[in-house]
Design a protein around this motif. Structure first.
Motif, short mmCIF file in Angstrom:
data_model
loop_
_atom_site.label_atom_id
_atom_site.label_comp_id
_atom_site.label_asym_id
_atom_site.label_seq_id
_atom_site.Cartn_x
_atom_site.Cartn_y
_atom_site.Cartn_z
N PHE A 1 23.97 19.33 -11.51
CA PHE A 1 22.69 20.02 -11.62
C PHE A 1 22.22 19.98 -13.08
O PHE A 1 22.95 20.36 -13.99
CB PHE A 1 22.83 21.47 -11.17
N VAL A 2 20.98 19.52 -13.28
CA VAL A 2 20.41 19.43 -14.62
C VAL A 2 19.13 20.27 -14.64
O VAL A 2 18.27 20.12 -13.77
CB VAL A 2 20.09 17.97 -15.01
N PHE A 3 18.99 21.11 -15.66
CA PHE A 3 17.89 22.07 -15.67
C PHE A 3 17.69 22.65 -17.07
O PHE A 3 18.58 22.59 -17.91
CB PHE A 3 18.19 23.21 -14.69
N PRO A 4 16.52 23.25 -17.33
CA PRO A 4 16.28 23.88 -18.63
C PRO A 4 16.94 25.25 -18.72
O PRO A 4 17.24 25.88 -17.69
CB PRO A 4 14.75 24.01 -18.68
N THR A 5 17.16 25.72 -19.93
CA THR A 5 17.68 27.06 -20.17
C THR A 5 16.51 28.03 -20.30
O THR A 5 15.60 27.80 -21.08
CB THR A 5 18.51 27.09 -21.47
N TYR A 6 16.54 29.09 -19.52
CA TYR A 6 15.53 30.14 -19.62
C TYR A 6 16.23 31.41 -20.11
O TYR A 6 16.94 32.06 -19.35
CB TYR A 6 14.88 30.42 -18.27
N ALA B 1 27.52 21.82 -19.69
CA ALA B 1 27.29 21.30 -21.04
C ALA B 1 25.83 21.53 -21.42
O ALA B 1 24.95 21.53 -20.56
CB ALA B 1 27.62 19.81 -21.12
N GLU B 2 25.57 21.72 -22.70
CA GLU B 2 24.21 21.90 -23.18
C GLU B 2 23.75 20.66 -23.94
O GLU B 2 24.55 19.98 -24.57
CB GLU B 2 24.12 23.12 -24.10
N VAL B 3 22.46 20.38 -23.83
CA VAL B 3 21.84 19.28 -24.56
C VAL B 3 20.63 19.86 -25.29
O VAL B 3 19.69 20.33 -24.66
CB VAL B 3 21.38 18.15 -23.63
N VAL B 4 20.67 19.84 -26.60
CA VAL B 4 19.54 20.35 -27.39
C VAL B 4 18.41 19.33 -27.34
O VAL B 4 18.57 18.18 -27.75
CB VAL B 4 19.96 20.63 -28.84
N MET B 5 17.27 19.78 -26.82
CA MET B 5 16.09 18.94 -26.68
C MET B 5 14.91 19.62 -27.36
O MET B 5 15.00 20.77 -27.78
CB MET B 5 15.80 18.71 -25.19
N PRO B 6 13.77 18.94 -27.49
CA PRO B 6 12.61 19.54 -28.16
C PRO B 6 12.15 20.84 -27.48
O PRO B 6 12.16 20.95 -26.26
CB PRO B 6 11.54 18.45 -28.04
N GLU B 7 11.77 21.80 -28.28
CA GLU B 7 11.28 23.09 -27.78
C GLU B 7 9.96 22.91 -27.03
O GLU B 7 9.09 22.18 -27.45
CB GLU B 7 11.07 24.04 -28.96
N ASN B 8 9.84 23.60 -25.89
CA ASN B 8 8.58 23.53 -25.14
C ASN B 8 7.99 24.91 -24.86
O ASN B 8 6.89 25.02 -24.32
CB ASN B 8 8.77 22.78 -23.82
N TYR B 9 8.72 25.96 -25.24
CA TYR B 9 8.30 27.31 -24.86
C TYR B 9 7.26 27.84 -25.85
O TYR B 9 7.54 28.69 -26.69
CB TYR B 9 9.51 28.23 -24.79
N ILE B 10 6.04 27.31 -25.72
CA ILE B 10 5.00 27.64 -26.69
C ILE B 10 4.40 29.03 -26.47
O ILE B 10 3.52 29.46 -27.23
CB ILE B 10 3.88 26.57 -26.71
N ALA B 11 4.88 29.76 -25.46
CA ALA B 11 4.47 31.16 -25.32
C ALA B 11 5.04 32.00 -26.46
O ALA B 11 4.49 33.04 -26.81
CB ALA B 11 4.93 31.71 -23.98
N ASN C 1 12.03 17.43 -20.14
CA ASN C 1 13.29 17.28 -20.86
C ASN C 1 14.47 17.09 -19.92
O ASN C 1 15.30 16.19 -20.09
CB ASN C 1 13.55 18.50 -21.75
N SER C 2 14.55 17.94 -18.91
CA SER C 2 15.69 17.85 -17.97
C SER C 2 15.61 16.61 -17.10
O SER C 2 16.63 16.06 -16.70
CB SER C 2 15.75 19.11 -17.10
N GLU C 3 14.39 16.16 -16.82
CA GLU C 3 14.24 14.91 -16.08
C GLU C 3 14.81 13.74 -16.88
O GLU C 3 15.52 12.88 -16.34
CB GLU C 3 12.77 14.65 -15.77
N TYR C 4 14.50 13.71 -18.16
CA TYR C 4 15.01 12.65 -19.03
C TYR C 4 16.54 12.64 -19.03
O TYR C 4 17.17 11.59 -18.86
CB TYR C 4 14.50 12.86 -20.45
N VAL C 5 17.13 13.82 -19.20
CA VAL C 5 18.59 13.93 -19.24
C VAL C 5 19.20 13.53 -17.90
O VAL C 5 20.19 12.79 -17.84
CB VAL C 5 19.01 15.36 -19.63
N ALA C 6 18.61 14.00 -16.82
CA ALA C 6 19.14 13.70 -15.48
C ALA C 6 19.14 12.21 -15.20
O ALA C 6 20.12 11.65 -14.67
CB ALA C 6 18.32 14.44 -14.42
N LYS C 7 18.05 11.55 -15.54
CA LYS C 7 17.96 10.11 -15.28
C LYS C 7 18.94 9.31 -16.14
O LYS C 7 19.51 8.32 -15.68
CB LYS C 7 16.53 9.63 -15.49
N ARG C 8 19.12 9.75 -17.38
CA ARG C 8 20.10 9.06 -18.24
C ARG C 8 21.51 9.21 -17.69
O ARG C 8 22.29 8.25 -17.66
CB ARG C 8 20.03 9.61 -19.67
N ILE C 9 21.86 10.41 -17.24
CA ILE C 9 23.18 10.64 -16.67
C ILE C 9 23.33 9.87 -15.36
O ILE C 9 24.37 9.26 -15.10
CB ILE C 9 23.42 12.15 -16.44
#
Length: 248
Positions: free
Chosen positions: A49-54, A109-119, A10-18
């Motif tokens: 810096f582009v990264f996921p929210t934990y 800024a936040e970007v809502v992307m598909p959930e991946n935290y399947i734990a 997800n963050s890779e996609y956003v980073a490359k678009r930016i």
């Protein structure tokens, strides 16, 4: 310079678009983090810096990397975080990090992307994931425009729940939830070693052709979502759930 860390894309996609929008270099920090490479990083333009929210914070492995790395050249830094819902009160902590690093904080800024935290949660099927990403494209463009115009990102004010999430909940999340103990493989495992390669903390090793998890885990979900045979499970919580990798 756009620097990103990602688990499932997800963050890779956003980073490359930016990066495309602001016409700047885009660098994946995964290899540096995995190799414990803290050599200097130089940019004449602001660092993005582009990264996921934990758990409503920047991933600790990325924060530690930034702390230990020297950034030269331009000393302005802005942040873009991908999340399934909200970034909480993350800007407060990023501003503190920038102060410690002598960066000029330019917003988050936040970007809502598909959930991946399947734990804990369910990842969407591909069609729904694409719909969420297409909606996010508008937000990404607005962020890129803001960075390109003046380098600063407008922020929204955090509410009471957001503040608690980034403080109390984040602490509890790392102490009570983040652990590799529940990861295991089914008979579908072919011992390809893909999980060892995608783990940013080098926490997985092969023993007698099967992966074994150590004690260092950040719950990025890369091992479980990128297994080509879907042979990795997380206790009972992941069974039957779609594995997620950014489809675009």
């Amino acid at each position: 310079m756009v620097l990103y860390y990602t688990g499932t894309g997800n963050s890779e996609y956003v980073a490359k678009r930016i990066g495309e929008q602001i016409e700047d270099e885009v660098i994946n920090l995964f290899d540096r983090i995995k190799r414990y490479d803290y050599s200097d990083i130089h940019s004449e333009r602001p660092f993005v810096f582009v990264f996921p929210t934990y758990a409503w914070q920047m991933p600790r492995i990325l924060r530690d990397f930034i702390v230990l790395t020297t950034f030269t050249g331009n000393q302005c830094a802005c942040f873009v975080t991908t999340c399934g819902d909200s970034m909480g009160n993350m800007p407060k902590y990023l501003a503190e990090l920038c102060k410690w690093k002598a960066f000029s904080y330019m917003g988050c800024a936040e970007v809502v992307m598909p959930e991946n935290y399947i734990a804990l949660f369910n990842a969407p099927e591909k069609e729904e994931a694409v719909r969420i990403i297409r909606k996010a494209d508008i937000v990404i463009k607005n962020i890129g425009d803001a960075i390109k115009d003046n380098g600063a990102i407008p922020e929204k004010k955090a509410g009471v729940f957001a503040k608690a999430s980034s403080d109390i909940v984040n602490t509890l999340f790392y102490s009570l939830v983040v652990s590799a103990k529940k990861f295991y493989t089914t008979d579908a495992c072919i011992g390809c070693g893909k999980c060892t390669k995608v783990c940013p903390l080098n926490n997985i090793s092969l023993m007698e052709g099967k992966p074994v998890w150590g004690e260092q885990c950040t719950h990025c979900m890369a091992c479980i979502c990128k297994c080509p045979k879907e042979a990795v499970e997380y206790g009972k919580r992941s069974k039957g759930k779609p594995r997620y990798q950014c489809p675009l």
